[in-house]
Design a protein around this motif. Structure first.
Motif, PDB file in Angstrom:
ATOM      1  N   GLN A 558      -0.801  12.487   0.100  1.00  0.00           N
ATOM      2  CA  GLN A 558      -2.020  13.082   0.819  1.00  0.00           C
ATOM      3  C   GLN A 558      -2.863  14.082  -0.037  1.00  0.00           C
ATOM      4  O   GLN A 558      -3.068  15.190   0.229  1.00  0.00           O
ATOM      5  N   ASN A 559      -3.379  13.394  -1.163  1.00  0.00           N
ATOM      6  CA  ASN A 559      -3.976  14.100  -2.279  1.00  0.00           C
ATOM      7  C   ASN A 559      -5.582  13.916  -2.046  1.00  0.00           C
ATOM      8  O   ASN A 559      -6.479  14.485  -2.867  1.00  0.00           O
ATOM      9  N   GLY A 560      -5.936  13.344  -1.142  1.00  0.00           N
ATOM     10  CA  GLY A 560      -7.562  13.324  -0.858  1.00  0.00           C
ATOM     11  C   GLY A 560      -8.298  12.362  -1.501  1.00  0.00           C
ATOM     12  O   GLY A 560      -9.435  12.116  -1.314  1.00  0.00           O
ATOM     13  N   VAL A 561      -7.505  10.999  -1.901  1.00  0.00           N
ATOM     14  CA  VAL A 561      -7.958  10.018  -2.598  1.00  0.00           C
ATOM     15  C   VAL A 561      -8.017   9.192  -1.376  1.00  0.00           C
ATOM     16  O   VAL A 561      -6.736   8.412  -1.061  1.00  0.00           O
ATOM     17  N   LEU A 562      -9.121   8.784  -0.910  1.00  0.00           N
ATOM     18  CA  LEU A 562      -9.019   7.656   0.141  1.00  0.00           C
ATOM     19  C   LEU A 562      -8.471   6.458  -0.419  1.00  0.00           C
ATOM     20  O   LEU A 562      -7.699   5.559   0.455  1.00  0.00           O
ATOM     21  N   GLY A 563      -8.819   5.815  -1.585  1.00  0.00           N
ATOM     22  CA  GLY A 563      -8.371   4.798  -2.139  1.00  0.00           C
ATOM     23  C   GLY A 563      -6.839   4.563  -2.181  1.00  0.00           C
ATOM     24  O   GLY A 563      -6.250   3.498  -1.900  1.00  0.00           O
ATOM     25  N   LEU A 564      -6.147   5.747  -2.637  1.00  0.00           N
ATOM     26  CA  LEU A 564      -4.673   5.603  -2.696  1.00  0.00           C
ATOM     27  C   LEU A 564      -4.253   5.435  -1.145  1.00  0.00           C
ATOM     28  O   LEU A 564      -2.937   4.810  -1.037  1.00  0.00           O
ATOM     29  N   TYR A 565      -4.638   6.167  -0.226  1.00  0.00           N
ATOM     30  CA  TYR A 565      -4.324   6.079   1.078  1.00  0.00           C
ATOM     31  C   TYR A 565      -4.179   4.760   1.546  1.00  0.00           C
ATOM     32  O   TYR A 565      -3.325   4.034   2.174  1.00  0.00           O
ATOM     33  N   LEU A 566      -5.466   3.926   1.375  1.00  0.00           N
ATOM     34  CA  LEU A 566      -5.372   2.665   1.832  1.00  0.00           C
ATOM     35  C   LEU A 566      -4.577   1.617   1.143  1.00  0.00           C
ATOM     36  O   LEU A 566      -3.907   0.709   1.355  1.00  0.00           O
ATOM     37  N   LEU A 567      -4.253   2.108  -0.373  1.00  0.00           N
ATOM     38  CA  LEU A 567      -3.666   1.291  -1.117  1.00  0.00           C
ATOM     39  C   LEU A 567      -2.020   1.253  -0.528  1.00  0.00           C
ATOM     40  O   LEU A 567      -1.267   0.163  -0.316  1.00  0.00           O
ATOM     41  N   ILE A 568      -1.510   2.407  -0.163  1.00  0.00           N
ATOM     42  CA  ILE A 568      -0.183   2.507   0.403  1.00  0.00           C
ATOM     43  C   ILE A 568       0.157   2.038   1.763  1.00  0.00           C
ATOM     44  O   ILE A 568       1.002   1.285   1.868  1.00  0.00           O
ATOM     45  N   LEU A 569      -1.190   2.200   2.562  1.00  0.00           N
ATOM     46  CA  LEU A 569      -1.131   1.638   3.747  1.00  0.00           C
ATOM     47  C   LEU A 569      -0.997  -0.178   3.691  1.00  0.00           C
ATOM     48  O   LEU A 569      -0.191  -0.462   4.298  1.00  0.00           O
ATOM     49  N   VAL A 570      -1.796  -0.500   2.825  1.00  0.00           N
ATOM     50  CA  VAL A 570      -1.849  -2.015   2.668  1.00  0.00           C
ATOM     51  C   VAL A 570      -0.492  -2.579   2.012  1.00  0.00           C
ATOM     52  O   VAL A 570       0.214  -3.404   2.618  1.00  0.00           O
ATOM     53  N   ALA A 571       0.017  -1.594   1.003  1.00  0.00           N
ATOM     54  CA  ALA A 571       1.328  -2.225   0.484  1.00  0.00           C
ATOM     55  C   ALA A 571       2.638  -2.150   1.346  1.00  0.00           C
ATOM     56  O   ALA A 571       3.232  -3.020   1.267  1.00  0.00           O
ATOM     57  N   VAL A 572       2.478  -1.087   1.924  1.00  0.00           N
ATOM     58  CA  VAL A 572       3.721  -0.862   2.706  1.00  0.00           C
ATOM     59  C   VAL A 572       3.686  -1.860   4.094  1.00  0.00           C
ATOM     60  O   VAL A 572       4.874  -2.538   4.412  1.00  0.00           O
ATOM     61  N   THR A 573       2.435  -1.992   4.675  1.00  0.00           N
ATOM     62  CA  THR A 573       2.375  -2.814   5.867  1.00  0.00           C
ATOM     63  C   THR A 573       2.605  -4.318   5.439  1.00  0.00           C
ATOM     64  O   THR A 573       3.655  -5.055   5.950  1.00  0.00           O
ATOM     65  N   PHE A 574       2.248  -4.650   4.300  1.00  0.00           N
ATOM     66  CA  PHE A 574       2.101  -6.233   4.084  1.00  0.00           C
ATOM     67  C   PHE A 574       3.452  -6.694   3.395  1.00  0.00           C
ATOM     68  O   PHE A 574       4.025  -7.431   3.466  1.00  0.00           O
TER      69      PHE A 574
END
Length: 768
Positions: A558-574
């Motif tokens: 939760q470091n404030g980088v929106l792209g990282l949030y999206l990356l982790i969310l997509v990687a884990v979900t898929f």
């Protein structure tokens, strides 16, 4: 019955108004409710004696098979009478003890809610409603323990109690669900009357572990005992009620309630005996080695809770008789002693036993009451505590497991408890006079009536034991045993082994009391050293570990980088989706492209080209234009496959989106290299992976159909039922009207939010 259970909540709503009307007599006014409930519950005794139990039913959520059923038998009625009768005196006591307190009305709101939660817990027949009331006791006790919220230590103690008991509550929830699966019912009465051998079920071990985790945390069994003494941060009326008849007895109640169904397994009995005995000895030692009068009483409660748990584990008819007698005896003397401790603190200004002494002259009535209650705690005749202790020794001598070891442990605990009784009665009133912060004088009537009645009741039950036995205790023992039991309570059974053990414990306990001053410094040093490695230290290490993990995951995830949030969310979900797809379904591609046309391939290639160009171009305008091409290609696909409504909607949305994005482009900064090549290739790999998984999931879904397609239903009924031939519109406004209404509401809410932000911005610009 429903009104009796919920009346505490109802009266709590009216407390502020009643406080303004009654003033300093608010405690007496509110005490009328539990007093009335005591009379009501007592009126049910003849029916319980005749029928064994009563089941009172109220429909709550019949669709989910959840009812507000109340089971009234000997066990639940004993607890209900203890809660209501002791609660009556606690409310009177509170009015005097907290007279003039600025938050007095708030205190009574919480106390009444706490009392009502306990009534619901001990009387509920449905496992779901029982758990609801169980958690309500945790929440209300947390608010009561932290009542003096301006003190940081008080808040810390309240949170500690909440964390421990709620964590156990989560385990209990799982255990109750497993119990319902095992028995096929959420009704306690049906579970208890069933002839199923639950101990042979595959879920038995898991259910017992989860249920005992919940009851052990609630009733402060080792190693969860550390939260209970810290709960003494609460005002004394809370401590008196919590220790004598409510919170900590909830776990004991549930163990006793489920004993007929789960007690046939060795795991249940041996676990209860082992942890109960350990808790009994630990509580007795810590009670004797402390100097604060409330801490001494708190640890002696832990000793009593361990004893009760051990007796349930022993499980013989004699042990269960001892359990009920010890439960009642402890409730009577502990409620009285805690209220006496509060009176001493209130009148002398200190909780430290070492400072008190010689108070019998200034507080003679208090001294007499304290001695009566302490004699019952020590197990001296003719108090009811003596009868309970005799039964304890007799049941352990005849225990089918670990008889010698348990008897020795009980004698040691009883010896220490005699010393504890002397600390709270003999030392403050008959010891050497000390200098207290306040000049001591007799406590007011409202603070003495409660302990006086409870102490006299303990004396009466000791002199006339057949009175409580015939009224209710025998029925309570039958409830815990699961079958009728013949009891024989008497003050004198002749010279026998239990009497000899009782005399030995009294003599050794008196000797310990005489040596207490010399032993205190050594005991304090031992406790200080042991505390560094005890369960409470483990609790703080655990909480510290949670903080460290939280700081780490905040720093990394939760470091404030929106792209990282999206990356982790997509990687884990898929990633999880792809794993499930491979393991549960497999990849079986059965594509038939024979009927495809060249223009369909052209649209597909156009979509791929637009997406690729949009992702790789350095021109924002080109990226927006290519995204528009992508959207228009999707709209064209809808039109080709006979969905013109969706196609038109897609065209409108894409046109508006492109226009808005073009307008926004002029406000954006220039392009810059904000990511490294590795990060860009990493993002590309995750994007390709997610696209592949999504494609495979869609293809796999084409081959899976668990139910008959609903399309034919819509085709057949759109015109006849909804009077519309446009099936998509009919679905939106008729068949799925609530979905559409929800979407409209969400959009309206978002529009209001945008409007508020625009107006706020405009107002800020007009400010000087």
């Amino acid at each position: 019955m429903l009104l009796a259970v919920l009346s505490g909540f109802l009266l709590a709503i009216a407390v502020p108004a009643l406080h303004r009307m009654t003033g300093k007599y608010i405690g007496w006014a509110l005490a009328l409710l539990p007093a009335s409930l005591t009379v009501y519950f007592a009126s049910l005794i003849p029916a319980v004696q005749t029928d064994g139990s009563l089941l009172i039913e109220y429909a709550w959520l019949p669709g989910l098979d959840i009812t507000l059923n109340f089971l009234v038998d000997g066990l639940s009625l004993v607890f209900a009478l203890l809660i209501s009768s002791i609660g009556t005196f606690i409310l009177i006591y509170s009015g005097s003890y907290l007279a003039g307190h600025k938050y007095l009305a708030r205190f009574f709101v919480l106390m009444l809610s706490f009392m009502a939660s306990m009534f619901g817990l001990v009387l509920s027949d449905n496992l779901v409603t029982l758990f609801v009331f169980w958690e309500l006791t945790s929440i209300t006790s947390y608010l009561l323990i932290g009542f003096n919220h301006e003190d940081i230590e008080t808040r810390k103690s309240a949170l500690q109690g909440l964390f421990v008991t709620v964590a156990g509550g989560l385990a209990l929830m799982a255990g109750l669900i497993l119990l319902a699966i095992m028995s096929g019912s959420y009704s306690l009465s049906e579970i208890l009357s069933s002839n199923m051998a639950l101990h042979e079920h595959a879920f038995y071990t898991a259910a017992v572990i989860c249920i005992l985790a919940g009851t052990f945390t609630k009733s402060a069994q080792v190693p969860f005992h550390f939260w209970l003494p810290n709960a003494m941060a609460a005002p004394t009326p809370v401590s008196a009620f919590l220790h004598s008849a409510t919170m900590v007895k909830a776990g004991i109640y549930l163990m006793a309630r489920l004993n007929p169904s789960l007690g046939e397994g060795e795991l249940w009995s041996q676990t209860l005996v082992l942890f109960g005995a350990a808790t009994m000895l630990t509580g007795a030692y810590l009670a004797f080695s402390n100097t604060g009068i409330k801490k001494v009483l708190a640890y002696s409660t832990i000793m009593a809770l361990g004893t009760l748990t051990m007796l349930i584990g022993v499980g013989t008819e004699l042990a269960l008789t001892a359990f009920i007698c010890f439960l009642v005896a402890h409730s009577l003397y502990k409620g009285a002693l805690f209220m006496i401790a509060g009176a001493l603190d209130h009148q002398t200004g200190t909780k430290d036993i070492t400072v008190m002494g010689g108070l019998r002259k200034a507080m003679p009535v208090t001294a007499v009451i304290a001695c009566l209650a302490a004699l019952s705690q020590a197990g001296l005749p003719p108090l009811f505590g003596f009868i309970a202790k005799e039964l304890l020794f007799e049941s352990l001598l005849e225990s089918p497991i670990w008889s010698v070891g348990l008897t020795i442990a009980a004698v040691l605990a009883a010896m220490l408890l005699v010393g504890v009784a002397g600390l709270v009665a003999v030392k403050p009133f008959f010891g050497k006079s000390g200098n207290t912060p306040k000049t001591p004088h007799e406590a007011p009537f409202g603070m003495l009536i409660g302990p006086a009645v409870l102490s006299v009741t303990a004396l009466t039950f000791g002199l006339v034991p057949f009175l409580p036995e015939a009224a209710l205790l025998q029925a309570a023992v039958a409830s815990v045993n699961g079958a009728a039991v013949e009891t024989n309570l008497a003050l004198w059974h002749g010279v026998n082994k239990p009497l000899m053990l009782s005399v030995i414990s009294l003599l050794l306990g008196w000797g310990l009391l005489a040596s207490w001053n010399r032993l205190q410094s050594r005991l304090h040093a031992i406790n200080t050293s042991a505390a560094r490695f005890g369960p409470e230290a483990g609790y703080f290490k655990f909480m510290e570990g949670i903080t460290i993990i939280a700081a780490w995951q905040t720093r990394v995830l939760q470091n404030g980088v929106l792209g990282l949030y999206l990356l982790i969310l997509v990687a884990v979900t898929f990633g999880l989706t792809g794993y499930t797809l491979l393991t549960q379904h497999g990849i079986n591609l059965t594509l038939d492209l024979a009927d495809s046309h060249f223009y369909e391939w052209g649209i597909a290639l156009l979509l791929v080209a637009a997406a690729t160009f949009s992702s790789t171009t350095h021109s924002r305008l080109g990226s927006v234009a290519s995204m528009g091409v992508l959207g228009f290609g999707v709209a064209l696909t809808f039109i080709l496959f006979s969905a013109p409504d969706l196609g038109i909607t897609q065209l409108l949305v894409e046109t508006l989106t492109v226009i808005l994005l073009v307008l926004v482009l002029f406000k954006l900064p220039e392009f810059g290299n904000l990511s490294s090549p590795f990060e860009r290739y990493r993002d590309l790999a995750v994007a390709i992976f997610a696209g592949m998984v999504m494609t495979l999931v869609i293809l796999a879904a084409l081959d899976v159909q668990y139910f008959e397609s609903i399309s034919s239903y819509y085709i057949e009924n759109s015109a006849t039922l909804a009077y519309g031939r446009n099936i998509v519109n009919v679905i939106l406004v008729d068949f799925r009207a609530l979905d559409t209404l929800g979407e409209i509401f969400v959009l309206s809410l978002a529009a209001l939010g945008v409007l508020s932000m625009i107006k706020l911005k405009a107002e800020d610009q007009h400010k000087p």
